[in-house]
Scaffold this motif. Structure first.
Motif, mmCIF file in Angstrom:
data_model
loop_
_atom_site.group_PDB
_atom_site.id
_atom_site.type_symbol
_atom_site.label_atom_id
_atom_site.label_comp_id
_atom_site.label_asym_id
_atom_site.label_seq_id
_atom_site.Cartn_x
_atom_site.Cartn_y
_atom_site.Cartn_z
ATOM 1 N N VAL A 25 25.592 25.293 13.789
ATOM 2 C CA VAL A 25 24.945 24.156 14.427
ATOM 3 C C VAL A 25 23.673 23.831 13.654
ATOM 4 N N VAL A 26 23.561 22.576 13.241
ATOM 5 C CA VAL A 26 22.342 22.105 12.593
ATOM 6 C C VAL A 26 21.626 21.228 13.610
ATOM 7 N N LEU A 27 20.468 21.684 14.012
ATOM 8 C CA LEU A 27 19.682 20.925 14.972
ATOM 9 C C LEU A 27 18.960 19.782 14.271
ATOM 10 N N ALA A 33 6.717 18.176 18.214
ATOM 11 C CA ALA A 33 6.713 19.278 19.187
ATOM 12 C C ALA A 33 8.117 19.880 19.197
ATOM 13 N N VAL A 34 8.745 19.936 20.351
ATOM 14 C CA VAL A 34 10.086 20.496 20.454
ATOM 15 C C VAL A 34 11.043 19.395 20.905
ATOM 16 N N CYS A 35 12.122 19.228 20.173
ATOM 17 C CA CYS A 35 13.147 18.249 20.545
ATOM 18 C C CYS A 35 13.850 18.751 21.805
ATOM 19 N N ALA A 80 11.188 27.300 24.088
ATOM 20 C CA ALA A 80 11.824 26.240 24.881
ATOM 21 C C ALA A 80 13.322 26.511 25.046
ATOM 22 N N ALA A 81 13.980 26.986 24.007
ATOM 23 C CA ALA A 81 15.413 27.254 24.066
ATOM 24 C C ALA A 81 15.738 28.412 24.996
ATOM 25 N N ASN A 82 14.835 29.363 25.127
ATOM 26 C CA ASN A 82 15.080 30.532 25.976
ATOM 27 C C ASN A 82 14.789 30.277 27.448
ATOM 28 N N GLY A 134 26.377 13.897 14.941
ATOM 29 C CA GLY A 134 25.981 12.972 15.994
ATOM 30 C C GLY A 134 25.430 11.657 15.473
ATOM 31 N N ASP A 135 25.693 10.596 16.230
ATOM 32 C CA ASP A 135 25.167 9.270 15.893
ATOM 33 C C ASP A 135 23.766 9.043 16.438
ATOM 34 N N SER A 136 23.360 9.865 17.403
ATOM 35 C CA SER A 136 22.044 9.710 18.014
ATOM 36 C C SER A 136 21.464 11.094 18.290
ATOM 37 N N LEU A 137 20.227 11.116 18.762
ATOM 38 C CA LEU A 137 19.559 12.396 19.043
ATOM 39 C C LEU A 137 20.315 13.239 20.067
#
Length: 156
Positions: A25-27, A33-35, A80-82, A134-137
């Protein structure tokens, strides 16, 4: 393709080939800040990691950063992910690496601001079996879609 882990060690995707299926997975990364989409996607993967492992798969997540000076953004992202997973920052069940200077992003041809969100699944032999850019965020495959792809690879 090479990423750098939080300790500064190099992670090579080729090292996963032959051992298990690989969900890569490429974020998107984030300049400020944090997406929220990146952290939510990572939370969902963490919360269902056991189901992914049951499909004989490892997960590697790439977090793109412009440069090493942005390193502190990785710690914010991990925290944030945790949230909501019950894990601490040192307990990530998956492999998380930084793509400094967007070298992996550029190699994959998915640059947009930082990166378009993307998910790739490789089988044990290293053959690409699924690719989603993905085409968008917020345009990312669900964990159900990832697990279903792994089941197909495994002949289920």
């Amino acid at each position: 393709l090479m990423l750098t882990d939080s300790a500064g060690e190099e992670i090579y995707l080729k090292d996963f080939v032959g051992k298990s299926n690989l969900v890569f997975v490429v974020l998107r990364g984030y300049s400020y800040a944090v997406c929220p989409y990146c952290s939510a996607q990572t939370q969902r993967v963490i919360n269902r990691y056991d189901e992914i492992k049951e499909q004989d798969a490892n997960v590697v997540i790439a977090y793109p950063l412009n440069g090493r000076g942005d390193r502190d953004k990785l710690d914010l992202f991990i925290a944030a992910a945790n949230r909501g997973t019950g894990l601490t920052n040192d307990e990530l069940p998956l492999t998380l690496g930084v793509d400094f200077e967007l070298k992996v992003v550029d190699a994959l041809g998915i640059r947009a601001d930082l990166s378009k969100p993307a998910t790739y699944i490789l089988d044990k032999s290293g053959k690409l079996r699924f690719a989603y850019v993905g085409d968008s965020l917020s345009d990312r495959p669900s964990v159900n879609a990832i697990i279903n792809q792994l089941k197909q690879i495994n002949g289920e």
